[in-house]
Design a protein around this motif. Structure first.
Motif, PDB file in Angstrom:
ATOM      1  N   ASP A 141       9.508  17.055  28.253  1.00 22.29           N
ATOM      2  CA  ASP A 141       9.338  16.543  29.907  1.00 22.29           C
ATOM      3  C   ASP A 141      10.748  17.074  30.439  1.00 22.29           C
ATOM      4  O   ASP A 141      11.711  16.530  29.985  1.00 22.29           O
ATOM      5  CB  ASP A 141       9.203  15.067  29.514  1.00 22.29           C
ATOM      6  N   LYS A 170      11.562  16.357  33.194  1.00 21.91           N
ATOM      7  CA  LYS A 170      12.000  15.082  34.009  1.00 21.91           C
ATOM      8  C   LYS A 170      13.112  14.442  33.256  1.00 21.91           C
ATOM      9  O   LYS A 170      13.851  13.684  33.929  1.00 21.91           O
ATOM     10  CB  LYS A 170      10.971  14.187  34.531  1.00 21.91           C
ATOM     11  N   LYS A 209      11.628  25.501  31.802  1.00 24.53           N
ATOM     12  CA  LYS A 209      10.480  25.454  32.691  1.00 24.53           C
ATOM     13  C   LYS A 209      11.022  26.262  33.908  1.00 24.53           C
ATOM     14  O   LYS A 209      10.160  26.998  34.318  1.00 24.53           O
ATOM     15  CB  LYS A 209      10.359  23.955  33.127  1.00 24.53           C
TER      16      LYS A 209
END
Length: 107
Positions: A20, A22, A31
């Motif tokens: 993730d 985040k 990413k």
């Protein structure tokens, strides 16, 4: 000689590739892609140089650690290993840096 700590750290970095973004800086770098990773390496290299020139050993150690970390992220992105780098360094052992560079320029 195998660098177990660096290999283990690289494995942790690889395990976060699809994490993730985040909550994981490593996942975020993956990413954002290769360009962002390369930008971070350039930034950390500059900070390493400045620490070496203008700051103490503690700052230099901190910046080199940041630089190495981002280089490990690059290895992860490219699906390479610490062993790949170690193998290359071992192949250069006993060869002068000047000779090694001249050999690369001829290739």
């Amino acid at each position: 000689m195998k660098d177990e700590f660096s290999e283990n750290l690289l494995n942790i970095i690889k395990s976060k590739k699809e994490g993730d973004a985040k909550i994981s800086y490593t996942a975020l770098l993956h990413k954002k892609g290769l360009s962002e990773i390369l930008n971070k390496i350039a930034e950390e290299a500059e900070e390493t140089i400045n620490a070496a020139k203008f700051e103490g050993d503690e700052a230099l150690i901190h910046e080199v650690a940041d630089l190495w970390f981002h280089c490990l992220v690059l290895l992860s992105k490219k699906n390479l290993t610490v062993g790949d780098i170690t193998k290359e360094l071992k192949s250069r052992q006993g060869i002068s840096g000047i000779e090694e560079k001249n050999n690369r320029e001829r290739s």
